[in-house]
Structure formats: C-alpha cells, structure tokens
Design an enzyme around this catalytic site. Sequence first.
Site, PDB file in Angstrom:
ATOM      1  N   GLY A  45      33.543  31.755  30.847  1.00  0.00           N
ATOM      2  CA  GLY A  45      33.343  33.327  31.061  1.00  0.00           C
ATOM      3  C   GLY A  45      34.325  34.132  31.071  1.00  0.00           C
ATOM      4  O   GLY A  45      35.486  33.751  30.912  1.00  0.00           O
ATOM      5  N   HIS A  49      38.192  32.862  43.462  1.00  0.00           N
ATOM      6  CA  HIS A  49      37.627  33.514  44.651  1.00  0.00           C
ATOM      7  C   HIS A  49      37.417  32.497  45.563  1.00  0.00           C
ATOM      8  O   HIS A  49      36.878  31.439  45.321  1.00  0.00           O
ATOM      9  CB  HIS A  49      36.186  34.294  44.191  1.00  0.00           C
ATOM     10  CG  HIS A  49      35.471  35.067  45.108  1.00  0.00           C
ATOM     11  ND1 HIS A  49      36.221  35.669  46.170  1.00  0.00           N
ATOM     12  CD2 HIS A  49      34.218  35.018  45.516  1.00  0.00           C
ATOM     13  CE1 HIS A  49      35.347  36.294  46.971  1.00  0.00           C
ATOM     14  NE2 HIS A  49      34.142  35.712  46.781  1.00  0.00           N
ATOM     15  N   GLU A  77      33.503  45.169  47.950  1.00  0.00           N
ATOM     16  CA  GLU A  77      32.338  45.251  46.903  1.00  0.00           C
ATOM     17  C   GLU A  77      31.428  45.923  47.648  1.00  0.00           C
ATOM     18  O   GLU A  77      30.616  46.752  46.922  1.00  0.00           O
ATOM     19  CB  GLU A  77      32.003  43.873  46.619  1.00  0.00           C
ATOM     20  CG  GLU A  77      32.881  43.005  45.477  1.00  0.00           C
ATOM     21  CD  GLU A  77      32.592  41.671  45.137  1.00  0.00           C
ATOM     22  OE1 GLU A  77      33.256  40.944  44.757  1.00  0.00           O
ATOM     23  OE2 GLU A  77      31.692  41.106  46.010  1.00  0.00           O
TER      24      GLU A  77
END
Length: 341
Positions: A27, A109, A196
């Site tokens: 991805g 992450h 975020e």
Amino acid sequence: MPAKVYTDKDADLGVFKNKTLAVLGYGSQGHAHALNLKDSGCKVIIGLYAGSKSKAVAESHGFEVVETGEAVRRADVIMVGLPDMKQADVYASAILPNLTKGKTLLFSHGLAVHFGLIKLHKDIDCIMVAPKGPGHMVRRLYAEGKGMPALIAVAQDKSKTAKKIALAWAKGIGSTRAGVLQTSFKEETETDLFGEQAVLCGGASALVQAGFETLVEAGYQPEMAYFECLHELKLICDLMYESGIAGMRFSISETAKYGDITRGPRVVNKQVKAEMKKILKEIQSGQFTKEWVKEHKGGLKKYNALLKAGEKHQIEKTGAYLRSMMPWMAKKNLKGVQASY
C-alpha cells in the site's frame, strides 16, 4: 538540548549484505519502502495474502511476490506494512508461525506493539522506521535524490544491533538524507494518535465545520462560508508548514494578525485544552485502542454511520460545486480508497 539527528554517515547499508528484506503489504508506505530499498541495492521480496489485487502491481515493479507466511520464513528483516486493525490477525496466522531466532520485525507505526495487540516472539528484534509523510512523498523525494525525515525506535533488541538495522533501513528509504530522530514505540504511538484526533484530523475537521455552520446559520451564503473557513485554510497551513506560526503571522495582514492573537484563544480556550488532555489520557490508558478494536470487530457500525453523516454535511455539497469551478485544482475522489495489503 536538541535531539540527536542521524544522517547518512550514521547508517550503514552493509548491514543488509546477503540478507533478504520483506515488505508485507504493498500500500502507501509498503510500496515506497520496497521500491526505495530495491533502488538502494537491497534484496526485497513482497508478502501478500492469496488473491491480493496488489500482486500484479508489485510484480510489474520487478518484485518477487509470495504469500505472507513464505515471505516471513525467507526474510531476515520483515516490515509489517498492514493496517493497524489487520496486524493482530495476520501476525497470529502467518507471521508468528514463521518467525525464528535472529529475525527482525519492523513497523512504521507502533500501535499494535505498544498496546499489546500482538505479543512479540522472544528471540527477535523489533524496530520502527516511521517516515513523517505519506508513501508517495517518501518515494518521490527519494527519486529526486532527497529524503523524507523519519523516526526510529527499538522495542526489542535481542541481537544488540537493532538500532543499526533501523538506521540501515532508514538510509535505504532515503530518510537519513533528510534526518532521522530516535523515539520509542510509546512516544510515537501516543503522540501520533493525539495529533490525529485533537489537531490534524479531528480538531481541524470539527473547527472547519463549526465555522462554516456558524456563518450559514447567521444567514451568509454557504459559498462564502466555504471560502473563508475551508478553502483558504490551505494558504494558512502552507505558511505555518514553511515558516512556523510566527512566519505565518508575518505574512498576513495586520487586521488578520490582530484577530488571530485576540480571538483565537477564545475559540481554542482552557475548556478545549482540558478536553485535549482527556483525549490524551484515553490514548495513554489504552481506552481509545480498546474502543477502536471493539468497533472494528463489531462491524464498524458507528464508524460507518459517522462517516456517512459527515459526507451529507452541507459543506461537502458546497465544496464539490465550488471545486468544479477551479480548473487549476487537481480533482481527487478518494472515497473508498484504502491502503492495499
């Protein structure tokens, strides 16, 4: 004292001599890491689930593609480039059964590791290399001879060389050209989630919508509200990105500047900051992650309902209409696009 910045001279790609690197997933981040490492002279294979639509794409880029478990078995360093909520299941079914002593597991992450969604094999290294930008930019900057700054971290260091491996990977993707900072899985995960939720995505989206609603409810045209509360936000963000908040203020009018420094603190006030602290505590305690895992396992009902409600907001219809009048703007319909794995 400023944090140490690692650059090309601090990293050695020789660490990967005679080693095989695997990228699980192709991805946004996965394809960029794989292509950059290949162009840096490393041996890279791609691991995908049977039937993945990404197989043809990866093969067209010159990679050998094998199933996830086989990639883990054959590789020395394995990047888990899968969505957070997919990692635990794939780890249990295909990664852990094929891990053996001496291998290195790499993440971009830290959520799954930090919050214990996966339990690390006791005889491996576990590291993080997290570029601070989207995959297409990681790839583009590398191709231009530049690099995307990145973070590295070590969660488990059985070989006593985990940091060297992380720095080598960072060099292979071009990040040491720009600068690499060391952090921890805890710090990266908690600050990333907070940014975020409270500022970059949640905070900005809610602020823009609230401003738009305030003007429309006061009788102003929605097109005017869109321009003033959303469209021009890019200009301000670009100025802050390039020169900081002080630099942005230097570039705007005195009237805008006075309104900024006197009214801004009334919008983002002590009450807002107190709510931010609550959000941070929910992240630190693991409450958010538990809630998100439960929501994902429950079929994403609340998640999908909230997204659909957002798509029906008046600001979306107004924005689509106005953007159709802007031929210079690249038109992107990203609805439904997800990272492939």
